[in-house]
Design a protein around this motif. Structure first.
Motif, PDB file in Angstrom:
ATOM      1  N   SER A 167      -5.041  -5.494  -5.413  1.00 22.60           N
ATOM      2  CA  SER A 167      -6.028  -4.547  -5.950  1.00 22.60           C
ATOM      3  C   SER A 167      -6.455  -3.531  -4.884  1.00 22.60           C
ATOM      4  O   SER A 167      -6.573  -2.345  -5.168  1.00 22.60           O
ATOM      5  CB  SER A 167      -7.259  -5.283  -6.457  1.00 22.60           C
ATOM      6  OG  SER A 167      -6.957  -6.062  -7.568  1.00 22.60           O
ATOM      7  N   LEU A 168      -6.694  -4.029  -3.681  1.00 22.84           N
ATOM      8  CA  LEU A 168      -7.102  -3.127  -2.613  1.00 22.84           C
ATOM      9  C   LEU A 168      -5.983  -2.148  -2.254  1.00 22.84           C
ATOM     10  O   LEU A 168      -6.235  -0.968  -2.010  1.00 22.84           O
ATOM     11  CB  LEU A 168      -7.505  -3.933  -1.366  1.00 22.84           C
ATOM     12  CG  LEU A 168      -8.814  -4.687  -1.461  1.00 22.84           C
ATOM     13  CD1 LEU A 168      -9.000  -5.579  -0.238  1.00 22.84           C
ATOM     14  CD2 LEU A 168      -9.982  -3.716  -1.587  1.00 22.84           C
ATOM     15  N   GLN A 169      -4.765  -2.649  -2.226  1.00 20.67           N
ATOM     16  CA  GLN A 169      -3.641  -1.784  -1.897  1.00 20.67           C
ATOM     17  C   GLN A 169      -3.402  -0.753  -3.001  1.00 20.67           C
ATOM     18  O   GLN A 169      -3.093   0.399  -2.717  1.00 20.67           O
ATOM     19  CB  GLN A 169      -2.386  -2.614  -1.666  1.00 20.67           C
ATOM     20  CG  GLN A 169      -2.452  -3.413  -0.391  1.00 20.67           C
ATOM     21  CD  GLN A 169      -1.290  -4.371  -0.225  1.00 20.67           C
ATOM     22  OE1 GLN A 169      -0.641  -4.763  -1.196  1.00 20.67           O
ATOM     23  NE2 GLN A 169      -1.035  -4.765   1.004  1.00 20.67           N
ATOM     24  N   ALA A 170      -3.558  -1.144  -4.250  1.00 19.32           N
ATOM     25  CA  ALA A 170      -3.392  -0.207  -5.363  1.00 19.32           C
ATOM     26  C   ALA A 170      -4.485   0.856  -5.354  1.00 19.32           C
ATOM     27  O   ALA A 170      -4.222   2.013  -5.664  1.00 19.32           O
ATOM     28  CB  ALA A 170      -3.394  -0.963  -6.687  1.00 19.32           C
ATOM     29  N   GLY A 171      -5.686   0.461  -4.995  1.00 21.29           N
ATOM     30  CA  GLY A 171      -6.802   1.399  -4.951  1.00 21.29           C
ATOM     31  C   GLY A 171      -6.708   2.378  -3.803  1.00 21.29           C
ATOM     32  O   GLY A 171      -7.230   3.478  -3.855  1.00 21.29           O
TER      33      GLY A 171
END
Length: 91
Positions: free
Chosen positions: A85-89
């Motif tokens: 999620s952090l990488q996608a954001g």
């Protein structure tokens, strides 16, 4: 392993990681040995390392204990999802 947990609970994450890694070096199959390391790495802001640590836990920790294997896999999945999620954001 107990001292690692104490350091984690008091917020001394670097010490918790170091003592936890020493415990893993002694017995990587011991139940819960990777968990405190991963939590400390996460609290230190190193989610990548926490995911890697729990990946090792999935591979090595208590291969004879189905309940612990399930718990370890669940924590790995949660950390991996958080990292994804952090990488996608960030893209």
């Amino acid at each position: 392993m107990g001292i690692s947990r104490c350091y984690y609970e008091t917020g001394w994450y670097e010490h918790a990681i170091n003592f936890g890694l020493a415990a893993v070096a002694m017995n990587r199959y011991f139940p819960g040995v990777h968990k405190v390391i991963a939590f400390s790495q996460e609290e230190s802001g190193n989610l990548d390392a926490a995911v890697t640590t729990m990946n090792c836990a999935v591979l090595y920790e208590t291969p004879w204990n189905d309940d612990n294997k399930r718990d370890v896999r669940k924590l790995y999945d949660e950390l991996h999802e958080e990292l994804s999620s952090l990488q996608a954001g960030g893209k």
